[in-house]
Design an enzyme around this catalytic site. Structure first.
Site, PDB file in Angstrom:
ATOM      1  N   LYS A 198     -15.809   1.208   1.181  1.00 42.22           N
ATOM      2  CA  LYS A 198     -16.004   0.187   2.201  1.00 42.22           C
ATOM      3  C   LYS A 198     -14.944   0.302   3.303  1.00 42.22           C
ATOM      4  O   LYS A 198     -13.746   0.260   3.039  1.00 42.22           O
ATOM      5  CB  LYS A 198     -15.931  -1.215   1.568  1.00 42.22           C
ATOM      6  CG  LYS A 198     -17.085  -1.517   0.608  1.00 42.22           C
ATOM      7  CD  LYS A 198     -18.421  -1.526   1.351  1.00 42.22           C
ATOM      8  CE  LYS A 198     -19.573  -1.890   0.437  1.00 42.22           C
ATOM      9  NZ  LYS A 198     -20.880  -1.874   1.148  1.00 42.22           N
ATOM     10  N   CYS A 252      27.949  -1.002 -12.747  1.00 42.64           N
ATOM     11  CA  CYS A 252      28.401  -2.299 -12.235  1.00 42.64           C
ATOM     12  C   CYS A 252      28.548  -3.306 -13.385  1.00 42.64           C
ATOM     13  O   CYS A 252      29.517  -3.257 -14.123  1.00 42.64           O
ATOM     14  CB  CYS A 252      27.438  -2.798 -11.157  1.00 42.64           C
ATOM     15  SG  CYS A 252      28.110  -4.150 -10.164  1.00 42.64           S
ATOM     16  N   LEU A 253      27.584  -4.190 -13.579  1.00 40.84           N
ATOM     17  CA  LEU A 253      27.624  -5.106 -14.715  1.00 40.84           C
ATOM     18  C   LEU A 253      27.731  -4.333 -16.026  1.00 40.84           C
ATOM     19  O   LEU A 253      28.398  -4.777 -16.971  1.00 40.84           O
ATOM     20  CB  LEU A 253      26.377  -5.984 -14.717  1.00 40.84           C
ATOM     21  CG  LEU A 253      26.232  -6.979 -15.876  1.00 40.84           C
ATOM     22  CD1 LEU A 253      27.358  -7.998 -15.848  1.00 40.84           C
ATOM     23  CD2 LEU A 253      24.872  -7.673 -15.819  1.00 40.84           C
ATOM     24  N   GLU A 274      23.433   5.243  -8.282  1.00 44.17           N
ATOM     25  CA  GLU A 274      21.991   5.497  -8.122  1.00 44.17           C
ATOM     26  C   GLU A 274      21.569   5.515  -6.662  1.00 44.17           C
ATOM     27  O   GLU A 274      20.580   6.158  -6.303  1.00 44.17           O
ATOM     28  CB  GLU A 274      21.182   4.446  -8.893  1.00 44.17           C
ATOM     29  CG  GLU A 274      21.277   3.013  -8.378  1.00 44.17           C
ATOM     30  CD  GLU A 274      22.392   2.204  -9.017  1.00 44.17           C
ATOM     31  OE1 GLU A 274      22.312   0.953  -9.004  1.00 44.17           O
ATOM     32  OE2 GLU A 274      23.360   2.824  -9.519  1.00 44.17           O
ATOM     33  N   ARG A 280      31.548  -8.710  -7.087  1.00 50.48           N
ATOM     34  CA  ARG A 280      32.720  -9.508  -6.742  1.00 50.48           C
ATOM     35  C   ARG A 280      33.702  -9.645  -7.906  1.00 50.48           C
ATOM     36  O   ARG A 280      34.739 -10.263  -7.782  1.00 50.48           O
ATOM     37  CB  ARG A 280      32.326 -10.901  -6.231  1.00 50.48           C
ATOM     38  CG  ARG A 280      31.601 -11.791  -7.200  1.00 50.48           C
ATOM     39  CD  ARG A 280      31.630 -13.257  -6.727  1.00 50.48           C
ATOM     40  NE  ARG A 280      31.216 -13.432  -5.366  1.00 50.48           N
ATOM     41  CZ  ARG A 280      29.942 -13.564  -4.965  1.00 50.48           C
ATOM     42  NH1 ARG A 280      28.968 -13.523  -5.846  1.00 50.48           N
ATOM     43  NH2 ARG A 280      29.658 -13.733  -3.705  1.00 50.48           N
ATOM     44  N   LEU A 321       0.809  -1.223   0.000  1.00 54.23           N
ATOM     45  CA  LEU A 321       0.000   0.000   0.000  1.00 54.23           C
ATOM     46  C   LEU A 321       0.842   1.271   0.000  1.00 54.23           C
ATOM     47  O   LEU A 321       0.320   2.355  -0.249  1.00 54.23           O
ATOM     48  CB  LEU A 321      -0.924   0.028   1.220  1.00 54.23           C
ATOM     49  CG  LEU A 321      -2.103  -0.947   1.217  1.00 54.23           C
ATOM     50  CD1 LEU A 321      -2.853  -0.848   2.534  1.00 54.23           C
ATOM     51  CD2 LEU A 321      -3.031  -0.653   0.055  1.00 54.23           C
ATOM     52  N   GLY A 341      23.512  -6.441 -12.300  1.00 51.80           N
ATOM     53  CA  GLY A 341      22.847  -7.730 -12.363  1.00 51.80           C
ATOM     54  C   GLY A 341      23.849  -8.852 -12.202  1.00 51.80           C
ATOM     55  O   GLY A 341      25.064  -8.631 -12.197  1.00 51.80           O
ATOM     56  N   HIS A 382      27.490   1.719  -7.759  1.00 49.49           N
ATOM     57  CA  HIS A 382      26.049   1.936  -7.920  1.00 49.49           C
ATOM     58  C   HIS A 382      25.722   3.370  -7.477  1.00 49.49           C
ATOM     59  O   HIS A 382      25.182   3.585  -6.389  1.00 49.49           O
ATOM     60  CB  HIS A 382      25.250   0.931  -7.086  1.00 49.49           C
ATOM     61  CG  HIS A 382      25.249  -0.447  -7.639  1.00 49.49           C
ATOM     62  ND1 HIS A 382      24.339  -0.874  -8.570  1.00 49.49           N
ATOM     63  CD2 HIS A 382      26.066  -1.497  -7.389  1.00 49.49           C
ATOM     64  CE1 HIS A 382      24.579  -2.143  -8.877  1.00 49.49           C
ATOM     65  NE2 HIS A 382      25.625  -2.544  -8.180  1.00 49.49           N
ATOM     66  N   GLN A 390      31.360  -3.724 -16.576  1.00 47.00           N
ATOM     67  CA  GLN A 390      32.081  -4.947 -16.907  1.00 47.00           C
ATOM     68  C   GLN A 390      31.835  -5.357 -18.360  1.00 47.00           C
ATOM     69  O   GLN A 390      32.763  -5.738 -19.080  1.00 47.00           O
ATOM     70  CB  GLN A 390      31.659  -6.062 -15.954  1.00 47.00           C
ATOM     71  CG  GLN A 390      32.052  -5.800 -14.511  1.00 47.00           C
ATOM     72  CD  GLN A 390      31.466  -6.814 -13.550  1.00 47.00           C
ATOM     73  OE1 GLN A 390      30.854  -7.793 -13.958  1.00 47.00           O
ATOM     74  NE2 GLN A 390      31.639  -6.582 -12.259  1.00 47.00           N
TER      75      GLN A 390
END
Length: 534
Positions: free
Chosen positions: A189, A382-383, A510, A463, A16, A355, A508, A386
């Site tokens: 309701k 990240c990925l 973000e 990693r 919610l 990912g 990351h 790479q």
């Protein structure tokens, strides 16, 4: 030193927006000069969400201290603009893990270990806050799930005990509950919420405030009815409607006086709200008439929550560029060299987020190549960094079959390898390079101009890293390794100077973006995409 506690729990159904309600309250209280911290208790038995499928659970948010947490922590940080830590996300798994370790050490002196008091005591111990200053601190604590869930009962029992320990004047409960609207009969309701409150009362708890999530605005008669049957003052029954923009929520809840009733209930002394910057940011959102199209190429595109921080950071970049960002969700498995032009036609920027696993990797590499060869602004996370290395090694350097050992352990050219000193045989949970790490940016690089600083820190969750054996050949062919760890051992950021904007980071970023303080990489990326569109 004084600490007040606000517990936010859910009724009727999950999903919610308890987290947004809690974060909105945090924003409103902080705007009044209060010191606010936030915490999430999740009833699942996983130690943390680090090994959970993003499609099932949503993204894994990472704090500065390297804790893998629920995505709601991201909302908390974005709303209250405070960096949270390992104490901010607690799961049933963590609670039981701690209790079992104490039992093995003999901490319980041979007593039978039970849910009450041992589990509830462990939970309560994580509620408590201690601060050295004399200011009043407010701890907002959200409990996942809903009232009546079996797995949530120990948390609710702990709250009941905790209220008695600290005093009801120092701890209150906000119930976020669904008020269904039946379109066929055009009726609102309240019975489901009444049932949720009755269940809560059966556990010895009563809500102090009820936040009603509904499609339509509740009239005063409906609020009075909820007040009567749920034993809550009528002015403590608040409406929370669906909104166009997430960041409107604090302003909408300010109109409903959420912070005011909290301050009244807990007898908190604070100043008047200063929401000027937040209002300006929301006003900017509503004034965005021009758009820019960004392709997000990933493997979890069927559930957008898997990339929620990336999505929000792109929106933040849009606010800075005065553009509404339209995200084109691209399943990387659907991209091939034959259809990539059609799939990515019309976009002004391409982003490949993080990912794990090899599913959809080829489509991501194809998208990165398309961005590089066509000078379309590219941001890799990240990925995404790479794979930018893999694509460059294959298509520019000429290392046929170059790959990451994550996807091909026998590759002839392992341009992406395990982190130095990393033990590949460890468990996968909590063993990544996690948390905030420093990075030194090369002066004169695009990244340096965006950050406006040589020394930065970003949060990580990975990693694998660039194999240092291939640094020289990558640089000799035109790739700029523009960000390195202070000890020069790890490549943290790269860029391709031949393009207008081609930047990728092992981090990351973000996670650190805020609606009223967009992250430099995302602000720069959206600005470059806007320029490319022109």
């Amino acid at each position: 030193m004084s600490v007040k506690y606000v517990f936010v729990i859910g009724g009727v159904v999950s999903g919610l927006g308890k987290g947004i309600t809690a974060a909105s309250l945090g924003r409103l209280l902080k705007a009044r000069g209060c010191k606010v911290t936030m915490q999430k208790f999740d009833p699942y038995i996983n130690i943390d969400p680090g090994t959970m499928n993003p499609v099932q659970h949503g993204e894994v948010f990472v704090t500065d201290d390297g804790t893998e947490t629920d995505l709601d922590l991201g909302h908390y940080e974005r709303f209250i603009d405070e960096n949270l830590d390992k104490n901010s996300n607690v799961t049933t798994g963590k609670v039981y893990w701690s209790v079992l370790h104490k039992e093995r050490r003999g901490d319980y002196g041979g007593h039978t270990v039970q849910v009450i008091p041992h589990i509830t005591d462990e939970i309560k111990g994580r509620f408590y806050r201690n601060y050295e200053d004399e200011a009043t601190h407010i701890a907002i604590i959200e409990v996942g799930g809903t009232v009546g869930d079996i797995e949530s009962q120990p948390f609710l029992e702990a709250i009941r005990q905790f209220q008695h320990e600290v005093g009801h004047e120092n701890a209150m409960i906000i119930l976020v509950s669904l008020i269904p609207y039946l379109r066929c009969s055009q009726e609102i309701k309240t019975k489901p919420t009444q049932a949720a409150v009755k269940t809560l009362q059966g556990m010895g708890l009563s809500p102090d405030v009820i936040v009603c999530r509904s499609e339509v605005e509740l009239d005063q008669d409906t609020k009075d009815k909820i007040s009567l049957f749920c034993n809550v003052p009528s002015n403590y029954v608040l409406n929370n409607l669906d909104l166009k923009y997430l960041y409107e929520a604090p302003l909408a809840m300010e109109k409903e006086h959420l912070a005011d009733v909290t301050i009244e209930r807990l007898n908190i002394k604070c100043g008047k709200p200063d929401l000027k910057d937040w209002k300006e940011m929301v006003k900017t959102l509503y004034s965005l008439e021009k758009t820019v199209d960004i392709a997000l190429v990933g493997k979890y595109t069927q559930l957008h929550d898997a990339y929620i921080s990336v999505v929000e950071a792109l929106k933040h970049g849009g606010i800075a560029a005065k553009r509404e960002v339209n995200i084109k969700w691209i399943d990387s498995e659907a991209i091939t060299p034959e259809n990539v032009k059609k799939q990515l036609s019309g976009v002004s920027g391409i982003i490949v987020p993080g990912g794990f696993g090899d599913r959809g990797i080829d489509g991501m590499i194809t998208s990165i190549k398309y961005a590089r060869e066509n000078n379309i602004p590219y941001l890799g996370l990240c990925l995404g960094m790479q794979l930018a290395i893999v694509e460059f090694a294959r298509d520019v350097v000429g290392l046929e079959g170059a790959n990451s050992i994550e996807f091909d352990a026998a590759t002839k050219y392992p341009v992406i390898a395990l982190l130095p000193d990393h033990n590949a045989g460890e468990d996968i949970g909590g063993t990544l390079r996690l948390g905030s790490y420093p990075c030194v940016l090369e002066k004169g690089s695009l990244a340096h101009s965006l950050y406006k600083s040589e020394n930065i820190t970003e949060r990580h969750r990975h990693r694998y890293e660039v194999n240092n054996d291939y640094r020289d050949i990558l640089k000799d062919n035109g790739l700029r390794l523009c960000g390195l760890s202070p000890d020069n051992r790890i490549v943290e950021m790269i860029e391709y100077p031949k393009n207008d904007f081609f930047v990728a980071t092992q981090a990351h970023p973000e996670f650190k973006s805020r609606p009223n303080a967009p992250h430099p990489l995302f602000a720069g990326f959206v600005a470059a995409a806007t320029k490319h569109k022109k």
